[in-house]
Design an enzyme around this catalytic site. Structure first.
Site, PDB file in Angstrom:
ATOM      1  N   LEU A 125       0.851  -1.196   0.000  1.00 41.94           N
ATOM      2  CA  LEU A 125       0.000   0.000   0.000  1.00 41.94           C
ATOM      3  C   LEU A 125       0.879   1.235   0.000  1.00 41.94           C
ATOM      4  O   LEU A 125       1.641   1.464   0.943  1.00 41.94           O
ATOM      5  CB  LEU A 125      -0.873  -0.026   1.261  1.00 41.94           C
ATOM      6  CG  LEU A 125      -1.803   1.169   1.447  1.00 41.94           C
ATOM      7  CD1 LEU A 125      -2.917   1.150   0.408  1.00 41.94           C
ATOM      8  CD2 LEU A 125      -2.392   1.167   2.846  1.00 41.94           C
ATOM      9  N   HIS A 229       6.061   2.200  11.538  1.00 46.10           N
ATOM     10  CA  HIS A 229       6.765   3.366  10.985  1.00 46.10           C
ATOM     11  C   HIS A 229       5.807   4.570  11.075  1.00 46.10           C
ATOM     12  O   HIS A 229       4.598   4.395  10.858  1.00 46.10           O
ATOM     13  CB  HIS A 229       7.075   3.016   9.522  1.00 46.10           C
ATOM     14  CG  HIS A 229       7.921   3.986   8.797  1.00 46.10           C
ATOM     15  ND1 HIS A 229       7.458   5.217   8.383  1.00 46.10           N
ATOM     16  CD2 HIS A 229       9.204   3.906   8.373  1.00 46.10           C
ATOM     17  CE1 HIS A 229       8.419   5.845   7.740  1.00 46.10           C
ATOM     18  NE2 HIS A 229       9.495   5.072   7.723  1.00 46.10           N
TER      19      HIS A 229
HETATM   20  C1  LIG Z   1      -1.275   4.520   3.979  1.00 45.15           C
HETATM   21  C2  LIG Z   1      -1.639   5.729   3.130  1.00 45.15           C
HETATM   22  C3  LIG Z   1      -2.011   5.247   1.732  1.00 45.15           C
HETATM   23  C4  LIG Z   1      -2.893   6.386   3.746  1.00 45.15           C
HETATM   24  O1  LIG Z   1      -3.217   7.581   3.090  1.00 45.15           O
HETATM   25  P1  LIG Z   1      -3.352   8.968   3.874  1.00 45.15           P
HETATM   26  O2  LIG Z   1      -2.053   9.256   4.561  1.00 45.15           O
HETATM   27  O3  LIG Z   1      -3.849   9.989   2.921  1.00 45.15           O
HETATM   28  O4  LIG Z   1      -4.474   8.633   4.950  1.00 45.15           O
HETATM   29  P2  LIG Z   1      -5.357   9.645   5.831  1.00 45.15           P
HETATM   30  O5  LIG Z   1      -6.680   9.711   5.171  1.00 45.15           O
HETATM   31  O6  LIG Z   1      -4.615  10.908   6.092  1.00 45.15           O
HETATM   32  O7  LIG Z   1      -5.450   8.892   7.203  1.00 45.15           O
HETATM   33  C5  LIG Z   1      -6.141   7.707   7.373  1.00 45.15           C
HETATM   34  C6  LIG Z   1      -6.449   7.543   8.846  1.00 45.15           C
HETATM   35  O8  LIG Z   1      -5.236   7.501   9.610  1.00 45.15           O
HETATM   36  C7  LIG Z   1      -5.314   8.419  10.674  1.00 45.15           C
HETATM   37  N1  LIG Z   1      -3.968   8.891  11.003  1.00 45.15           N
HETATM   38  C8  LIG Z   1      -3.225   9.754  10.304  1.00 45.15           C
HETATM   39  N2  LIG Z   1      -2.033   9.917  10.893  1.00 45.15           N
HETATM   40  C9  LIG Z   1      -2.029   9.150  11.992  1.00 45.15           C
HETATM   41  C10 LIG Z   1      -1.103   8.893  13.015  1.00 45.15           C
HETATM   42  N3  LIG Z   1       0.097   9.454  13.008  1.00 45.15           N
HETATM   43  N4  LIG Z   1      -1.443   8.030  13.999  1.00 45.15           N
HETATM   44  C11 LIG Z   1      -2.654   7.423  14.003  1.00 45.15           C
HETATM   45  N5  LIG Z   1      -3.583   7.636  13.041  1.00 45.15           N
HETATM   46  C12 LIG Z   1      -3.281   8.480  12.058  1.00 45.15           C
HETATM   47  C13 LIG Z   1      -6.209   9.510  10.141  1.00 45.15           C
HETATM   48  O9  LIG Z   1      -6.737  10.292  11.201  1.00 45.15           O
HETATM   49  C14 LIG Z   1      -7.247   8.693   9.438  1.00 45.15           C
HETATM   50  O10 LIG Z   1      -8.130   8.053  10.370  1.00 45.15           O
HETATM   51  P3  LIG Z   1      -9.540   8.632  10.841  1.00 45.15           P
HETATM   52  O11 LIG Z   1     -10.409   8.693   9.646  1.00 45.15           O
HETATM   53  O12 LIG Z   1      -9.981   7.606  11.832  1.00 45.15           O
HETATM   54  O13 LIG Z   1      -9.268   9.970  11.444  1.00 45.15           O
HETATM   55  C15 LIG Z   1      -0.465   6.725   3.092  1.00 45.15           C
HETATM   56  O14 LIG Z   1      -0.291   7.286   4.375  1.00 45.15           O
HETATM   57  C16 LIG Z   1       0.830   6.113   2.640  1.00 45.15           C
HETATM   58  O15 LIG Z   1       1.064   5.900   1.445  1.00 45.15           O
HETATM   59  N6  LIG Z   1       1.769   5.874   3.580  1.00 45.15           N
HETATM   60  C17 LIG Z   1       3.153   5.466   3.284  1.00 45.15           C
HETATM   61  C18 LIG Z   1       3.270   4.025   2.878  1.00 45.15           C
HETATM   62  C19 LIG Z   1       3.062   3.040   3.959  1.00 45.15           C
HETATM   63  O16 LIG Z   1       3.651   3.113   5.018  1.00 45.15           O
HETATM   64  N7  LIG Z   1       2.200   2.064   3.641  1.00 45.15           N
HETATM   65  C20 LIG Z   1       1.857   0.978   4.479  1.00 45.15           C
HETATM   66  C21 LIG Z   1       2.894  -0.104   4.468  1.00 45.15           C
HETATM   67  S1  LIG Z   1       2.281  -1.548   5.235  1.00 45.15           S
HETATM   68  C22 LIG Z   1       1.461  -2.369   3.998  1.00 45.15           C
HETATM   69  O17 LIG Z   1       1.621  -2.102   2.841  1.00 45.15           O
HETATM   70  C23 LIG Z   1       0.476  -3.423   4.412  1.00 45.15           C
HETATM   71  C24 LIG Z   1      -0.852  -2.835   4.783  1.00 45.15           C
HETATM   72  C25 LIG Z   1      -1.857  -2.681   3.653  1.00 45.15           C
HETATM   73  O18 LIG Z   1      -1.592  -3.123   2.522  1.00 45.15           O
HETATM   74  O19 LIG Z   1      -2.962  -2.158   3.921  1.00 45.15           O
HETATM   75  N1  LIG Z   2       7.536  -5.365   8.602  1.00 45.32           N
HETATM   76  C1  LIG Z   2       7.784  -5.243   7.358  1.00 45.32           C
HETATM   77  N2  LIG Z   2       8.846  -4.598   6.921  1.00 45.32           N
HETATM   78  N3  LIG Z   2       6.949  -5.761   6.558  1.00 45.32           N
HETATM   79  C2  LIG Z   2       6.859  -5.323   5.251  1.00 45.32           C
HETATM   80  C3  LIG Z   2       6.035  -4.080   5.296  1.00 45.32           C
HETATM   81  C4  LIG Z   2       5.373  -3.650   4.118  1.00 45.32           C
HETATM   82  C5  LIG Z   2       4.262  -4.381   3.493  1.00 45.32           C
HETATM   83  N4  LIG Z   2       3.643  -5.453   4.135  1.00 45.32           N
HETATM   84  C6  LIG Z   2       4.601  -4.677   2.067  1.00 45.32           C
HETATM   85  O1  LIG Z   2       3.771  -4.976   1.330  1.00 45.32           O
HETATM   86  O2  LIG Z   2       5.687  -4.563   1.605  1.00 45.32           O
END
Ligand SMILES: CC(C)(COP(=O)(O)OP(=O)(O)OC[C@H]1O[C@@H](n2cnc3c(N)ncnc32)[C@H](O)[C@@H]1OP(=O)(O)O)[C@@H](O)C(=O)NCCC(=O)NCCSC(=O)CCC(=O)O
Ligand SMILES: NC(=[NH2+])NCCC[C@H](N)C(=O)O
Length: 344
Positions: A125, A229
């Site tokens: 994601l 993270h």
């Molecule tokens: C994950 C996304 C796509 C999410 O997009 P956005 O940042 O625009 O999301 P958002 O609408 O701003 O926030 C979504 C919800 O998170 C809350 N939120 C925001 N910041 C927060 C924080 N620091 N702590 C706790 N909650 C938090 C917001 O209030 C909102 O919830 P409320 O509505 O309740 O207020 C992005 O942040 C991103 O690309 N992140 C970097 C990549 C990453 O780390 N990806 C995940 C890797 S792990 C993976 O890939 C496996 C998981 C998977 O595939 O799903």
């Molecule tokens: N703990 C980890 N580094 N797991 C991998 C994290 C990212 C995620 N699950 C992916 O699709 O790549």
């Protein structure tokens, strides 16, 4: 307009650009053209039905329709651990006690497990930081649930997501420094890259085989067990709001949490329902944002539309219908984007 669609061969340069922006630790999105190109091929083959369960993986992209720019990616692995073992640590307890001496110690311990073997996995994601607005992150993450609801029989009863664990701005993981590094003798970024590019044999060869008492790890490593993270906190929040929970399983490299949920208990899957498309003048009242997807397996599309989540008809204009790849009379699947109490 923003739409979710299956990845295509022409998306490779877009995926490379996204991979270059992750900041590391997003294992399945390495900056490696060969790996990403193979991933696209695997996704296309999955849709075409040519792969065994353990090889199947769907990749979707988020596209801005006017510019046709790819600004985000998300994926589903159909069943993990069927080709190579799938490892996690279970963060549990070992008790050492002597009644005679009145000494009792409950020691937090990491146990190697393959408990998630066969589960479906949400992964990969990533949304370009410039597009983290207007619900795009929600659309990207949750569109997968409408796909799973529509093609439920293709997925396992259990769904997991391995969340990126804590690393600093130089790519150093405190958990890895204290544990993995002793056994693997390489930087975290290299181990992560090897995993992400499919060279996983070294894991079984080099990894520690015995339970690990976490008291022997550095305080910094202990502090990040089960933590994400900073940029992964929103990804975690989105899944937890849908019903996913951390059940003490963590990543063997960075200690990041594995979230899990029974597929039929995921809110967006459970609450989604079918409605009939009517092309016309959409209602202008203050309706909630809904996630809407067609049920067309090969030309799957999902997008956000303001709509009545309980209505038995969905009135959309012709441009929206075209983007959603549907026309009057078609059935589409719809669910309120967020649980009732939340607004995007
Ligand atoms: C994950 C996304 C796509 C999410 O997009 P956005 O940042 O625009 O999301 P958002 O609408 O701003 O926030 C979504 C919800 O998170 C809350 N939120 C925001 N910041 C927060 C924080 N620091 N702590 C706790 N909650 C938090 C917001 O209030 C909102 O919830 P409320 O509505 O309740 O207020 C992005 O942040 C991103 O690309 N992140 C970097 C990549 C990453 O780390 N990806 C995940 C890797 S792990 C993976 O890939 C496996 C998981 C998977 O595939 O799903
Ligand atoms: N703990 C980890 N580094 N797991 C991998 C994290 C990212 C995620 N699950 C992916 O699709 O790549």
């Amino acid at each position: 307009m923003m739409i979710i669609r299956p990845v295509e061969r022409g998306d490779l340069s877009g995926l490379m650009a996204l991979a270059g922006k992750t900041g590391g630790g997003l294992t399945s999105l390495p900056v490696d053209e060969k790996t990403l190109s193979e991933r696209i091929e695997r996704s296309i083959n999955t849709w075409q039905g040519g792969l065994s369960k353990g090889d199947q993986g769907y990749v979707f992209v988020l596209e801005e329709t006017a510019s046709r720019k790819v600004v985000g990616i998300c994926a589903i692995e159909v069943a993990v651990g069927l080709n190579d073992p799938w490892y996690n640590y279970r963060f549990g307890t070992l008790v050492h006690a002597s009644k005679e001496l009145n000494i009792y110690n409950a020691l937090p311990t990491l146990f190697l497990s393959n408990d998630h073997t066969g589960s479906s996995e949400l992964c990969t994601l990533f949304l370009d930081a410039d597009w983290r607005k207007e619900g795009n992150g929600y659309l990207l993450s949750k569109s997968r649930f409408l796909f799973m609801a529509a093609f439920r029989e293709r997925f396992n009863d259990k769904v997991v997501a391995e969340m990126r664990g804590v690393i600093d701005e130089h790519g150093h993981s405190p958990f890895w420094e204290s544990l993995g590094n002793r056994f693997f003798s390489m930087e975290f970024s290299r181990a992560d890259y090897l995993c992400g590019t499919g060279q996983k044999a070294f894991i079984a060869e080099l990894m520690p085989k015995h339970p690990i008492y976490t008291d022997f790890l550095s305080p910094e490593a202990q502090a990040v067990i089960g933590e994400v993270h900073p940029q992964t906190a929103p990804a975690r929040a989105v899944l937890e709001a849908e019903g996913f929970r951390y059940r003490n399983y963590v990543d063997i490299f960075d200690g990041g949490p594995t979230l899990e949920c029974d597929i039929d208990r995921v809110r967006a899957i459970r609450k989604s329902r079918m409605t009939e498309v009517v092309i016309g003048q959409p209602a202008t009242d203050d309706l909630p944002v809904c996630l809407v997807a067609n049920e067309n397996y090969h030309n799957f599309r999902a997008m956000l539309i303001k709509a009545n989540p309980k209505g038995d008809r969905l009135i959309i204009d012709a441009t929206t219908a075209e983007a959603l790849n549907c026309s009057t009379g078609d059935k589409v699947r719809l669910v309120r984007l967020c649980p009732e109490e939340k607004k995007v």
